[in-house]
Design an enzyme around this catalytic site. Structure first.
Site, PDB file in Angstrom:
ATOM      1  N   HIS A   1     -24.602  10.393 -19.716  1.00  0.00           N
ATOM      2  CA  HIS A   1     -24.307   9.390 -18.679  1.00  0.00           C
ATOM      3  C   HIS A   1     -23.352   8.333 -19.250  1.00  0.00           C
ATOM      4  CE1 HIS A   1     -24.791   6.184 -15.774  1.00  0.00           C
ATOM      5  NE2 HIS A   1     -25.213   7.114 -14.929  1.00  0.00           N
TER       6      HIS A   1
ATOM      7  N   GLU B   1     -18.687  11.322 -12.139  1.00  0.00           N
ATOM      8  CA  GLU B   1     -19.144   9.944 -11.983  1.00  0.00           C
ATOM      9  C   GLU B   1     -18.018   8.984 -12.394  1.00  0.00           C
ATOM     10  OE1 GLU B   1     -23.490   9.641 -11.379  1.00  0.00           O
ATOM     11  OE2 GLU B   1     -23.160   9.089 -13.453  1.00  0.00           O
TER      12      GLU B   1
HETATM   13  P1  PGA Z   1     -25.222   4.109  -8.799  1.00  0.00           P
HETATM   14  O1  PGA Z   1     -25.441   4.912 -10.147  1.00  0.00           O
HETATM   15  O2  PGA Z   1     -25.647   4.996  -7.663  1.00  0.00           O
HETATM   16  O3  PGA Z   1     -26.077   2.885  -8.936  1.00  0.00           O
HETATM   17  O4  PGA Z   1     -23.767   3.784  -8.711  1.00  0.00           O
HETATM   18  C1  PGA Z   1     -25.155   6.272 -10.216  1.00  0.00           C
HETATM   19  C2  PGA Z   1     -25.340   6.775 -11.606  1.00  0.00           C
HETATM   20  O5  PGA Z   1     -25.188   6.006 -12.558  1.00  0.00           O
HETATM   21  O6  PGA Z   1     -25.639   7.946 -11.799  1.00  0.00           O
END
Ligand code: PGA
Length: 224
Positions: free
Chosen positions: A95, A150
């Site tokens: 992540h 992401e």
């Molecule tokens: P968020 O986070 O939905 O708060 O933007 C997503 C993630 O970090 O996977």
């Protein structure tokens, strides 16, 4: 193939009564899922408790990270085997918050992916740009993992990446199972799947607001 909804609780909530409260309000409203599969990834300390809560539901348990060895002198770490033994099926790997705050590098991420696959856990590998995609798609394990796009500008900012731009990324990344993550909410969730072509979503902050999370799941059940 069902759409995957991965709920990443990050470092929340701060006590187990809040875990129970989130879980109870979601459980009673999400039943008989036909088009989606819901994975809940809580902090490690709640996995055991959630394992028993989830046993009579359709929800699946996942973790937010792991180490690359099975056991041994690695203070503070949690192994893929331990997660497997807690009924986890998925593990979020790499992540962007871990890359940023814990300096996780590609080499470590690769070791974690291999260790998960060795024990039968499915890694969900988070990537934020095409360079990272290019690199992982060359690896021998790339078809065995789930990938998640992401974009950094969308993580925890309330500024979701546009559907048009996401669709272009989806088109460029030649992988059968790609999730979108970054400020997903009940208004935009289905578009990432229906319009941009992703196979599921990774939900951070909205997954802790039970009403919002239920709306996300219901919108996918209804519109995809
Ligand atoms: P968020 O986070 O939905 O708060 O933007 C997503 C993630 O970090 O996977």
């Amino acid at each position: 193939m069902k759409a995957l909804i991965v709920s990443n609780w990050k470092m929340n909530p701060v006590n187990s009564s809040q875990v129970l409260s989130i879980f109870n309000s979601v459980k009673s409203k999400i039943k008989n899922l036909k088009k989606c599969e819901v994975v809940i990834c809580p902090p490690f300390v709640y996995l055991d408790r959630l394992k028993s809560y989830l046993s009579k539901t359709n929800f699946i348990l996942g973790a937010q990270n792991c180490f690359w060895e099975s056991s041994g002198a690695f203070t503070g770490e949690i192994s893929p085997l331990m997660l497997k033994n807690l009924n986890c099926r998925y593990v979020i790997i790499g992540h962007s918050e871990r890359r940023k705050y814990l300096f996780e590098k590609e080499e470590m991420i690769d070791k974690k992916i291999r260790a998960c696959l060795m024990v039968g856990l499915k890694p969900i590998v988070c990537l934020s740009n095409l360079k990272q995609f290019k690199s992982i798609l060359k690896k021998d394990f790339s078809k065995k993992v789930i990938l998640a796009f992401e974009p950094l500008s969308a993580i925890g900012t309330g500024k979701p990446y546009s559907i048009e731009k996401s669709k272009k990324i989806r088109f460029k990344v030649k992988h059968p199972f790609l999730l979108y993550g970054g400020s997903v909410d009940s208004k935009n969730a289905f578009s990432y799947i229906k319009k941009a072509g992703f196979q599921g979503i990774l939900v951070g902050s909205a997954s802790l607001k039970s009403g919002e999370f239920v709306s996300i799941v219901k919108s996918l059940e209804k519109f995809i």
